[in-house]
Design a protein around this motif. Structure first.
Motif, PDB file in Angstrom:
ATOM      1  N   SER A 227       3.218   7.367  21.234  1.00  0.00           N
ATOM      2  CA  SER A 227       2.989   6.152  22.005  1.00  0.00           C
ATOM      3  C   SER A 227       1.939   5.322  21.288  1.00  0.00           C
ATOM      4  N   ARG A 232       0.555  10.077  24.200  1.00  0.00           N
ATOM      5  CA  ARG A 232       1.838  10.664  24.597  1.00  0.00           C
ATOM      6  C   ARG A 232       2.838  10.607  23.443  1.00  0.00           C
ATOM      7  N   ASP A 256       2.740  14.882  27.058  1.00  0.00           N
ATOM      8  CA  ASP A 256       1.313  14.734  26.811  1.00  0.00           C
ATOM      9  C   ASP A 256       0.991  15.356  25.452  1.00  0.00           C
ATOM     10  N   SER A 263       5.558  14.755  31.162  1.00  0.00           N
ATOM     11  CA  SER A 263       5.099  13.895  32.251  1.00  0.00           C
ATOM     12  C   SER A 263       6.232  13.055  32.842  1.00  0.00           C
ATOM     13  N   ALA A 264       7.297  12.847  32.080  1.00  0.00           N
ATOM     14  CA  ALA A 264       8.442  12.075  32.593  1.00  0.00           C
ATOM     15  C   ALA A 264       9.700  12.538  31.875  1.00  0.00           C
ATOM     16  N   LYS A 282       4.424   1.012  27.850  1.00  0.00           N
ATOM     17  CA  LYS A 282       4.919   1.156  29.217  1.00  0.00           C
ATOM     18  C   LYS A 282       6.404   1.507  29.281  1.00  0.00           C
ATOM     19  N   SER A 304      11.380   3.384  32.029  1.00  0.00           N
ATOM     20  CA  SER A 304       9.950   3.449  32.302  1.00  0.00           C
ATOM     21  C   SER A 304       9.392   4.741  31.720  1.00  0.00           C
ATOM     22  N   ASP A 306       6.759   6.070  32.645  1.00  0.00           N
ATOM     23  CA  ASP A 306       6.084   6.786  33.730  1.00  0.00           C
ATOM     24  C   ASP A 306       7.064   7.454  34.679  1.00  0.00           C
ATOM     25  N   THR A 307       8.154   6.755  35.018  1.00  0.00           N
ATOM     26  CA  THR A 307       9.087   7.283  36.022  1.00  0.00           C
ATOM     27  C   THR A 307      10.405   7.762  35.425  1.00  0.00           C
TER      28      THR A 307
END
Length: 707
Positions: A227, A232, A256, A263-264, A282, A304, A306-307
């Protein structure tokens, strides 16, 4: 099936002195002075790959693939067979020229730039090192330094944005106990269980005291990218390292970087291509299949980070996304394969603002890279008269400009007319293809035709460079052939619906599309219907075997390369059974389909075969087992009513990698077509080839002694 890698073909011979005099080519395939493209030319073609523009847009680093030259071998410089070398070159916009950085007998890969655009990082195995490692080299003056070594080959590496850490893919070292057992002769392999997974490792740059650590991830790593913040990783993970799992079950996980915890989960719905972080970290963009039955990773999806929620930016796109990169946090740029050409465009992450920047033209783009501000781009592109070269474009310009000429001698060659065509299949569906006319074509004259069928079938031909060791292209056109490349249903480049149109109907409508194209060309008056040949590799080899058996009334010659002859046994021996089922057959023989698959097998029609067929393939092919070639050969040979020859290449897999095997294949394929479409026909041509290789002094001395 499905991916000859490089996708292919040509040859010519000493026994056909009269024939070769007519075609303007010497026995070993060299030019007689008319500047015709020859097999020897194809054996020395270089091409550009993997352009990487510097963050500041001042330079482009790229790979130049240079084949090993069988014709260069002498007593002092012995030819060493093998795959092409991969050299590192750098183009400077300020100097408007390209400079060779690392050349010769090297295999450079994994090229990337430092954030300040002063240093190039790359993977190589140099000097006395046993394994491939990570190197860096200043773009100005300076030597290459080895920054990272590992106990096995580093397969791919990616630097963090601060360049203090590197994430890379590699297998673990074989335990000493296992090495000891193998040395004692205990080398048994447990089939499809005895695979080493590829791990993700994190290493500190230039810190030999800290050993790389492996992340405890479930599966085998296919790709990894940091990332932008460096906290990440986006990891593409397959359940195992088996090719079937890599093709069909690779999914994206956000991990991570410190703990290795997921994490996703991004559940891309099918086949997966490139995965890239947005500059703000993001969002993740990817090229992916639309669903599990979509044959190709041609959709542009974002998710995403995150999700894991996914959106399709180009729903119902009637093309296939071939390459992607972020212009900024809100915009993704992409190359789209559309029909027989390509376009370059962009779209906002909410699906709006789609814009085509480069329309379809004479140059077909295949890959690209953007500068940090998204205002400069570097591409690879090819045309009808040159293989992939380096191109560039900056904001405000209307089209890309060519930067390299890797094969300057091509400018002296004569090329035939090459054009995009379309025709109507028997059920009314429009089919597209490319036709290369015979060189020096005369009106009202009929010509022999070679049909080249691409593999996959999830692939497609574009109106660009169509001549290689497996593709007759302009080499055949220079010898008076027309060459036809049909994009039969099941091909990519025209959206998901078209690429699925042949599923569950193997050797049915898709191969009828090919035949309908042949009939179309006959009706135009260009093609002699008694002199049509067919060739191709993998699924194209399947079509070639079908043409020699089930469609034998329409083809006077066939050359089958790594092709399918028995649809049932193919399904029981391939290394991609899931892909074969999910994106091709959509059924299994044991579901009361035995007769269906039996009747879709070329061997079912061997008694009616009257087409001379040359069968070729590698002994180590796991995609289409060599038994497929043997089966068809043995049946036809036993019946004895048609000329057949089987040629096997030791150590080659699903397509030839080594220079000598490529040249041999190219010569044999052309020889077979010349013999049966333009020559005397009858018994097969001579088994031995005149490769036209340079004579060594020892060879000349032996001949003198014989005299």
């Amino acid at each position: 099936m499905h991916r000859l890698r490089p996708p292919c073909s040509r040859r010519i011979f000493s026994a056909f002195v009269l024939l070769l005099t007519v075609t303007g080519t010497t026995a070993n395939g060299t030019d007689d002075g008319e500047n015709l493209l020859t097999p020897r030319d194809i054996a020395r073609l270089s091409y550009v790959d993997s352009p990487r523009i510097s963050p500041d847009g001042s330079h482009v680093a790229y790979i130049l693939n240079v084949p090993r030259d069988p014709f260069a071998g002498t007593d002092d410089d012995k030819f060493e067979d093998g795959g092409a070398y991969s050299e590192l070159h750098v183009f400077s916009f300020a100097q408007n020229r390209s400079r060779p950085f690392i050349t010769g007998k090297v295999n450079i890969g994994g090229v990337q730039w430092s954030k300040d655009s002063t240093t190039i990082f790359f993977l190589d195995k140099r000097g006395e090192h046993e394994h491939k490692g990570l190197y860096s080299m200043p773009v100005g003056e300076g030597a290459a330094l080895r920054d990272l070594s590992h106990e096995t080959d580093i397969q791919f590496s990616f630097l963090s944005s601060d360049q203090k850490r590197v994430a890379f893919r590699a297998t673990a070292k074989t335990p000493k106990e296992e090495e000891s057992r193998k040395e004692q002769g205990f080398t048994a392999e447990v089939f499809e269980e005895d695979f080493d997974p590829t791990h993700v490792w994190i290493a500190e740059m230039n810190d030999d005291d800290k050993k790389p650590r492996s992340l405890n991830l479930e599966g085998s790593a296919v790709a990894v990218e940091w990332s932008p913040a460096g906290d990440r990783l986006a990891v593409s993970l397959a359940p195992t390292s088996r090719i079937d799992d890599v093709y069909m079950r690779t999914r994206v996980r956000i991990v991570d970087a410190e703990s290795g915890e997921v994490s996703a989960r991004i559940e891309n719905p099918g086949k997966l291509g490139r995965v890239m972080w947005s500059p703000d970290g993001k969002t993740v963009a990817m090229s992916s299949a639309e669903d599990i039955n979509d044959p190709a990773e041609g959709r542009l999806l974002i998710a995403s980070a995150d999700t894991g929620e996914i959106n399709d930016l180009l729903p119902d796109y009637k093309g296939h996304v071939a390459a992607i990169d972020w212009q900024d946090n809100d915009t993704v740029m992409f190359i789209g394969d559309e029909g027989l050409a390509s376009t370059f465009g962009k779209v906002d992450i909410n699906g709006s603002g789609r814009k085509t920047i480069i329309n379809a033209g004479d140059v077909v783009l295949s890959s690209f890279s953007l500068s940090a501000d998204g205002m400069h781009a570097a591409y690879t592109g090819s045309s009808a008269v040159h293989p992939p070269e380096l191109f560039a474009m900056k904001h405000g310009e209307t089209e890309p400009r060519r930067l390299t000429t890797s094969n300057p001698w091509l400018a002296d060659k004569r090329f035939a007319k090459q054009e995009a065509i379309s025709y109507e299949a028997r059920d009314g569906l429009e089919i597209q293809g490319i036709l290369i006319h015979p060189l020096d074509e005369k009106p009202d004259q009929k010509y022999p035709l070679i049909v080249y069928v691409h593999g996959g079938p999830e692939a497609h031909e574009q109106n660009a460079w169509l001549t290689s060791y497996g593709k007759p292209g302009h080499v055949a056109a220079a010898r008076g052939f027309a060459v036809f490349h049909p994009n039969y249903r099941g091909s990519t480049g025209r959206g998901v619906e078209y690429s699925k149109a042949g599923q569950g109907d193997e050797a049915g409508r898709e191969f009828n599309d090919i035949l309908d194209g042949v009939k179309h060309l006959i009706n135009t008056g260009l093609v002699d219907k008694e002199k049509v040949g067919i060739t191709g590799g993998s699924y194209g080899g399947y079509a070639s075997a079908w043409g020699a058996t089930a469609h034998t009334d329409y083809y006077a010659a066939s050359v089958m390369f790594v092709g399918i002859s028995d649809s049932i046994s193919k399904k029981g021996t391939t290394d991609i059974p899931s892909e074969d089922y999910l994106v091709h057959t959509r059924d299994h023989p044991w579901n009361d389909k035995w007769n269906f698959y039996r009747e879709r097998s070329p061997i079912y029609y061997v008694k009616k075969a009257k087409t001379p067929i040359l069968i070729l393939g590698g002994t180590d092919d796991t995609r289409v087992h060599p038994g497929q070639s043997m089966e068809l050969y043995r049946f036809l040979k036993t019946i004895g009513q048609v000329p057949v020859r089987l040629v096997r290449y030791p150590g080659e897999g699903h397509g030839n990698r080594k220079a000598a095997a490529r040249l041999d294949y190219n010569l044999r394929m052309l020889q077979w077509m010349e013999h049966y479409l333009k020559g005397p026909g009858g018994d097969p041509p001579p088994m031995e080839l005149d490769y036209g290789l340079p004579k060594k002094e020892s060879d000349a001395e032996e001949k003198d002694e014989e005299k």
